[in-house]
Design a protein around this motif. Structure first.
Motif, PDB file in Angstrom:
ATOM      1  N   PHE A 155     -10.389 -25.160  19.520  1.00  0.00           N
ATOM      2  CA  PHE A 155      -9.677 -24.890  20.772  1.00  0.00           C
ATOM      3  C   PHE A 155      -8.233 -25.395  20.750  1.00  0.00           C
ATOM      4  N   PHE A 156      -7.974 -26.452  19.997  1.00  0.00           N
ATOM      5  CA  PHE A 156      -6.588 -26.883  19.829  1.00  0.00           C
ATOM      6  C   PHE A 156      -5.797 -25.867  19.011  1.00  0.00           C
ATOM      7  N   SER A 157      -6.470 -25.245  18.055  1.00  0.00           N
ATOM      8  CA  SER A 157      -5.801 -24.288  17.171  1.00  0.00           C
ATOM      9  C   SER A 157      -5.639 -22.918  17.811  1.00  0.00           C
ATOM     10  N   PHE A 158      -6.609 -22.518  18.651  1.00  0.00           N
ATOM     11  CA  PHE A 158      -6.610 -21.157  19.192  1.00  0.00           C
ATOM     12  C   PHE A 158      -6.587 -21.125  20.718  1.00  0.00           C
ATOM     13  N   TYR A 159      -6.009 -22.136  21.332  1.00  0.00           N
ATOM     14  CA  TYR A 159      -5.996 -22.176  22.799  1.00  0.00           C
ATOM     15  C   TYR A 159      -5.264 -20.961  23.383  1.00  0.00           C
ATOM     16  N   LYS A 160      -4.074 -20.667  22.877  1.00  0.00           N
ATOM     17  CA  LYS A 160      -3.284 -19.546  23.400  1.00  0.00           C
ATOM     18  C   LYS A 160      -3.997 -18.215  23.158  1.00  0.00           C
ATOM     19  N   GLU A 161      -4.568 -18.062  21.974  1.00  0.00           N
ATOM     20  CA  GLU A 161      -5.264 -16.818  21.654  1.00  0.00           C
ATOM     21  C   GLU A 161      -6.510 -16.632  22.543  1.00  0.00           C
ATOM     22  N   MET A 162      -7.268 -17.706  22.734  1.00  0.00           N
ATOM     23  CA  MET A 162      -8.459 -17.622  23.576  1.00  0.00           C
ATOM     24  C   MET A 162      -8.094 -17.358  25.032  1.00  0.00           C
ATOM     25  N   PHE A 163      -7.026 -17.976  25.489  1.00  0.00           N
ATOM     26  CA  PHE A 163      -6.567 -17.757  26.869  1.00  0.00           C
ATOM     27  C   PHE A 163      -6.182 -16.293  27.069  1.00  0.00           C
ATOM     28  N   ALA A 164      -5.437 -15.742  26.125  1.00  0.00           N
ATOM     29  CA  ALA A 164      -4.991 -14.343  26.226  1.00  0.00           C
ATOM     30  C   ALA A 164      -6.175 -13.381  26.176  1.00  0.00           C
ATOM     31  N   LEU A 165      -7.094 -13.610  25.263  1.00  0.00           N
ATOM     32  CA  LEU A 165      -8.253 -12.729  25.136  1.00  0.00           C
ATOM     33  C   LEU A 165      -9.181 -12.817  26.340  1.00  0.00           C
ATOM     34  N   SER A 166      -9.214 -13.968  26.992  1.00  0.00           N
ATOM     35  CA  SER A 166     -10.112 -14.170  28.126  1.00  0.00           C
ATOM     36  C   SER A 166      -9.643 -13.429  29.369  1.00  0.00           C
TER      37      SER A 166
END
Length: 283
Positions: A155-166
């Motif tokens: 989640f530290f590595s992919f926080y922005k990506e997960m936020f955008a995909l969500s």
């Protein structure tokens, strides 16, 4: 309580395991709820049941597997199940929710068959079904610690990506986010968290720990980060309460944790309702 923690190693193991699971479960649960995938946790938990049953059966039938913790076979099944979930979602792009009942029913069916093949395993499987936080050993604690570290790293590595995909998956793909890779890694993380949580709340209740604290925090938080923070706080409160009750009152830890989570949700709803009525009276 502090004296007991310093005196008994098993109590320290239970506390550490509870704190870690209380952190990572709602952290994953926030993204599942926002993406309307909360039932995937339920499906993968039943696949984990099949893995645990397979591990117990192997222990019973093959001496070679006597030293293999069923938690590891449950973890392997959960990871394989997560791969099937992602594969089915790709096959049925317009009906992606079909993956949930397919995996859920398959996990239950296989689990029942394996349990019956092992003549029920006596009481061995009860701790996996309903949770037994006070029996967490060093080996299991080490596995939970490693899973916790992987979850935080993801989640530290992919926080922005997960936020955008969500919140806007189509726009995220347009901006160049590798949807398939991130979704695949996320579903693997979900499987690992479920595997870590089954010793704390049990296979049958693990999805509750991942979703109920999130449901409570969504009632009053104004941002995504606030939702994460409050979800973790509510989860930790429920886990620690369950740990204390399990020791002092001899209650089932998994059930107590879930009941405390529901009590927190009801309390939040009550406070919100009272605040709404009070504000209307002032106006």
């Amino acid at each position: 309580m502090l004296e007991i923690l310093f005196r008994y190693e098993w109590m320290q193991n239970a506390l550490y395991a509870g704190v870690i699971v209380g952190l990572i479960s709602p952290l994953v649960g926030v993204y599942l709820v926002v993406r309307r995938l909360s039932l995937i946790a339920e499906a993968l938990s039943h696949v984990t049941l099949s893995g645990v049953a397979a591990g117990l059966l192997l222990q019973k039938e093959l001496p070679l597997f006597q030293a293999v913790n069923p938690l590891y076979t449950g973890m392997a099944f959960a990871v394989i199940g997560s791969m099937f979930v992602e594969r089915i979602r790709r096959l049925y792009r317009s009906y992606q929710e079909l993956a949930i009942p397919i995996i859920l029913s398959g996990g239950i069916g296989l689990g029942v068959v394996l349990i019956s093949a092992g003549d029920g395993f006596n009481v061995d499987i009860a701790g996996y079904l309903f949770g037994s936080i006070l029996t967490v050993g060093k080996e299991e604690l080490t596995a939970i610690l490693m899973i916790g570290a992987l979850v935080l790293l993801f989640f530290f590595s992919f926080y922005k990506e997960m936020f955008a995909l969500s919140f806007d998956e189509e726009n995220a793909v347009i901006t160049g986010i590798p949807r398939r890779v991130v979704n695949f890694l996320f579903i693997l993380i979900v499987a690992l968290v479920i595997s870590a949580a089954i010793r704390v709340v049990g296979i049958l209740l693990v999805s509750a720990l991942m979703t109920i604290p999130v449901a409570a925090s969504l009632q009053f938080t104004a941002s995504f980060r606030q939702t994460i923070v409050w979800s973790v706080l509510f989860s930790e409160l429920a886990v620690l309460s369950g740990l204390f009750a399990a020791y002092y009152l001899n209650w089932a830890s998994g059930g107590t944790i879930v009941l405390v989570s529901i009590a927190i949700l009801l309390l939040v709803l009550l406070i919100k309702r009272i605040h709404f009525l009070f504000r209307n009276r002032q106006e």
